[in-house]
Design a protein around this motif. Structure first.
Motif, short mmCIF file in Angstrom:
data_model
loop_
_atom_site.label_atom_id
_atom_site.label_comp_id
_atom_site.label_asym_id
_atom_site.label_seq_id
_atom_site.Cartn_x
_atom_site.Cartn_y
_atom_site.Cartn_z
N ILE A 282 0.83 -1.20 0.00
CA ILE A 282 0.00 0.00 0.00
C ILE A 282 0.86 1.25 0.00
CG2 ILE A 282 -1.66 1.32 1.38
CD1 ILE A 282 -2.91 -1.39 2.16
N GLN A 283 1.92 1.25 0.79
CA GLN A 283 2.83 2.40 0.80
C GLN A 283 3.44 2.63 -0.58
OE1 GLN A 283 5.41 1.08 3.96
NE2 GLN A 283 4.34 2.27 5.52
N GLN A 284 3.80 1.55 -1.26
CA GLN A 284 4.36 1.69 -2.60
C GLN A 284 3.32 2.23 -3.58
OE1 GLN A 284 5.82 -2.27 -3.36
NE2 GLN A 284 7.80 -1.89 -2.41
N ASP A 285 2.09 1.77 -3.45
CA ASP A 285 1.02 2.30 -4.31
C ASP A 285 0.82 3.79 -4.08
OD1 ASP A 285 0.51 -0.04 -5.62
OD2 ASP A 285 -1.45 -0.41 -4.72
N VAL A 286 0.84 4.21 -2.84
CA VAL A 286 0.69 5.64 -2.52
C VAL A 286 1.84 6.43 -3.14
CG1 VAL A 286 0.71 7.34 -0.65
CG2 VAL A 286 -0.64 5.25 -0.41
N LYS A 290 -0.90 5.31 -7.03
CA LYS A 290 -1.85 4.26 -7.36
C LYS A 290 -2.75 3.87 -6.19
CE LYS A 290 1.34 2.17 -10.72
NZ LYS A 290 2.11 0.94 -11.05
N ALA A 291 -2.82 4.71 -5.18
CA ALA A 291 -3.65 4.39 -4.02
C ALA A 291 -5.11 4.25 -4.45
CB ALA A 291 -3.52 5.48 -2.96
N MET A 292 -5.80 3.30 -3.83
CA MET A 292 -7.20 3.04 -4.17
C MET A 292 -8.13 3.84 -3.27
SD MET A 292 -7.59 -1.04 -4.89
CE MET A 292 -6.52 -1.92 -6.02
N PHE A 305 -6.38 -10.13 -7.87
CA PHE A 305 -6.08 -11.19 -6.92
C PHE A 305 -5.17 -12.26 -7.52
CE2 PHE A 305 -9.90 -9.22 -5.24
CZ PHE A 305 -9.51 -9.00 -3.93
N MET A 306 -4.66 -11.97 -8.71
CA MET A 306 -3.61 -12.81 -9.27
C MET A 306 -2.24 -12.35 -8.76
SD MET A 306 -5.04 -15.10 -11.11
CE MET A 306 -3.73 -15.72 -12.17
N LYS A 307 -2.24 -11.29 -7.99
CA LYS A 307 -1.04 -10.78 -7.35
C LYS A 307 -1.44 -10.24 -5.98
CE LYS A 307 -1.73 -6.69 -10.23
NZ LYS A 307 -1.14 -5.83 -11.28
N ASN A 308 -0.49 -9.92 -5.16
CA ASN A 308 -0.80 -9.59 -3.78
C ASN A 308 -1.39 -8.21 -3.58
OD1 ASN A 308 -0.12 -12.05 -2.80
ND2 ASN A 308 1.79 -11.42 -1.83
N ARG A 309 -1.40 -7.39 -4.62
CA ARG A 309 -1.94 -6.04 -4.48
C ARG A 309 -3.42 -6.08 -4.09
NH1 ARG A 309 -4.13 -1.81 -8.25
NH2 ARG A 309 -3.62 0.20 -7.26
N GLY A 310 -4.19 -6.95 -4.73
CA GLY A 310 -5.61 -7.04 -4.39
C GLY A 310 -5.82 -7.43 -2.94
N TRP A 313 -5.13 -4.41 -0.43
CA TRP A 313 -6.19 -3.41 -0.32
C TRP A 313 -7.47 -4.01 0.27
CZ3 TRP A 313 -5.46 1.60 -0.42
CH2 TRP A 313 -4.30 2.09 -1.02
N ALA A 314 -7.77 -5.26 -0.04
CA ALA A 314 -8.93 -5.91 0.57
C ALA A 314 -8.73 -6.05 2.08
CB ALA A 314 -9.18 -7.27 -0.07
N TRP A 315 -7.50 -6.42 2.48
CA TRP A 315 -7.19 -6.47 3.92
C TRP A 315 -7.35 -5.09 4.54
CZ3 TRP A 315 -3.16 -3.57 6.05
CH2 TRP A 315 -3.04 -3.70 7.43
N ALA A 316 -6.85 -4.06 3.87
CA ALA A 316 -6.84 -2.71 4.44
C ALA A 316 -8.26 -2.22 4.72
CB ALA A 316 -6.11 -1.75 3.51
#
Length: 521
Positions: A282-286, A290-292, A305-310, A313-316
């Protein structure tokens, strides 16, 4: 680029009603650059495009679509099922007739443990898990006890699991594999099980690859077990972000020195949560713009969800709503409404009225998330401000050192000039000795580029009339002991004493802040 409330208002009020995406099957890897879960290619989930969020009519149609998420290999009982895991009633002949509720029968395959041991696959069994694994015994033995504890935590959260007709204990079979070929040759991987990268669940079974870190191996096992638990009963219709976010939420755990397990914890360091990397993602996205925003998080497409990014953010979003004192009761109540259309209706009823408040708080959490982020201390009490109608009029308020943004209860008018005066001292820490500060802050330590303890301000308006001047709690004004500034836009002035979001709890004291409407020279 920050997630501002401007982004949120474009889609938040309608997106909170949308709740799309179907549940997929998982797969997982060690760390943040690799996928954790995969989604069934036959999923009916939305592709995730946000290009056409414009009309309420379209969204109303989409939000009425079925959001099937249960594995269709689960046998559906012909007994009535209501609520999440409750034993309730069904209407019969105009009256209410109480009938028992049963979970589906346990149809897991039974294996010859002696034969498997000869092949190097050993069984480790607890009340809630029958584990088959070829990983080192000292690592495998950690998993069944933590799954037992996870089951108790899941029942406490979602409700008691109904019995099956045989009266057997609820148990899941898991396969943790260092050498997949060994399990394949032993006949432990069904031929019709779809491909997976690191983990997949189906019914009361899950398969996963060994992970480099012991913590992350347990995390993945709990994640998959949570999916098994949440989809045991038929007709579970929850959106993808919730199913994956809750599996991540429970998977994020801590084991004390005495062996007690805690779940749904906030990671507070990298070492104890080795391999997780959600906050780093998430920090890298920010940092990369690319923050959601909330509209995007509640529509995370299956491909994410084919990678850990999903998963990050779902956890967050689940962690934020589950821990925040203003939202947690409503969010936890969703766990009692996972079947049929109940989840969507309950979410709309409870969260759409809070969209303005969420639009202010989510960007602060998402953009400034750090290890140990104290969601409770950062929670905002939204007291709307009143204008100071004429020059010379002032208003005073106390600002606590151990809280995040706090309302000054003053509404600023765009173009007008205001003077801020802060008085008093407070303590920021007690180790190695008390760090006493005034509102000007202490310059031997900084937080986000400003002296620790410095009085900061931000203007927020929940219903801006000019989208080009949208106030946000991320647009911060350094104030200190005394300052004068011209308001760029109208809104309530919020104040806080600068400190890391993970270090608010040890602060004590407060300052008195006076806001005065002045005539510019």
């Amino acid at each position: 680029m920050h997630v501002t409330s401007k982004c949120l208002f474009a889609g938040l009020s309608v997106t909170l009603c949308l709740l799309l995406s179907a549940c997929g099957n998982e797969k997982r890897t060690d760390d943040r650059d690799n996928p954790i879960s995969t989604v069934d290619k036959n999923s009916k989930a939305d592709s995730g495009s946000s290009e056409n969020l414009g009309t309420l009519q379209r969204l109303a149609v989409e939000s009425s679509r079925p959001e099937a998420v249960v594995d269709r290999n689960i046998t559906v009982d012909d007994e009535p099922q209501t609520g999440s895991h409750g034993n309730e009633a069904t209407l019969t002949g105009g009256g209410v007739k109480r009938q028992p509720v049963f979970r589906p029968d346990d149809n897991r395959p039974q294996h010859d443990d002696r034969r498997l041991a000869q092949l190097g696959i050993f069984a480790y069994e607890s009340k809630r898990l029958k584990l088959y694994s070829d990983i080192p015994p000292e690592k495998a033995q950690q998993i069944p006890p933590v799954i037992n504890a996870a089951y108790d935590a899941l029942e406490s959260y979602f409700g008691k699991m109904p019995p099956n007709r045989a009266g057997a204990d609820y148990q899941v079979t898991g396969y943790v594999m260092a050498d997949k070929m060994r399990f394949d040759q032993a006949g432990l991987i069904p031929r019709d099980l779809p491909w997976f990268l690191n983990g997949r669940h189906r019914g009361l079974e899950f398969w996963m690859y060994d992970q480099q870190q012991d913590y992350y191996c347990r995390h993945l096992a709990i994640h998959e077990f949570t999916h098994c638990f949440m989809t045991t009963l038929p007709d579970v219709q929850c959106p993808l972000w919730y199913l994956e976010g809750m599996a991540e939420l429970f998977g994020t755990h801590r084991i004390s020195a005495g062996g007690n397990s805690s779940f749904r914890v906030m990671p507070d360091n990298k070492e104890d949560f080795s391999g997780l990397g959600r906050i780093t993602i998430i920090q890298q996205d920010v940092d990369q713009g690319k923050a959601m925003n909330l509209a995007q998080v509640t529509q995370i497409p299956p491909k994410e969800f084919m990678k850990n990014r999903g998963y990050a953010w779902a956890w967050a979003i689940c962690k934020f709503l589950d821990a925040h004192p203003s939202y947690r009761d409503k969010f936890r109540n969703l766990g009692q409404h996972t079947q049929g259309s109940a989840f969507r209706k309950t979410f709309q009823q409870d969260f759409v009225p809070l969209r303005d408040q969420l639009a202010a708080e989510w960007p602060v959490f998402a953009n400034q998330l750090e290890d140990g982020f104290d969601i409770t201390a950062a929670a905002i009490a939204f007291h709307p401000g009143r204008p100071l109608p004429t020059a010379g009029i002032s208003s005073a308020v106390f600002i606590e050192a151990n809280h995040g943004w706090q309302s000054s209860k003053v509404h600023l008018q765009a173009g007008e000039t205001y003077e801020i005066v802060a008085e008093g001292q407070f303590t920021l820490a007690n180790v190695p000795r008390p760090w006493v500060s005034e509102a000007e802050g202490i310059t031997f330590r900084y937080n986000r580029g400003k002296p620790l303890g410095k009085l900061m301000g931000a203007v927020f308006d929940s219903s801006p009339t000019n989208p080009d001047h949208n106030p946000s709690l991320l647009s911060v004004i350094p104030l200190g002991n005394q300052s004068r500034f011209r308001a760029s836009y109208s809104g309530t002035l919020f104040l806080r004493l600068n400190d890391a979001w993970s270090e608010l709890s040890d602060n004590t004291g407060r300052v008195s802040v006076t806001v005065r409407h002045v005539t510019p020279q």
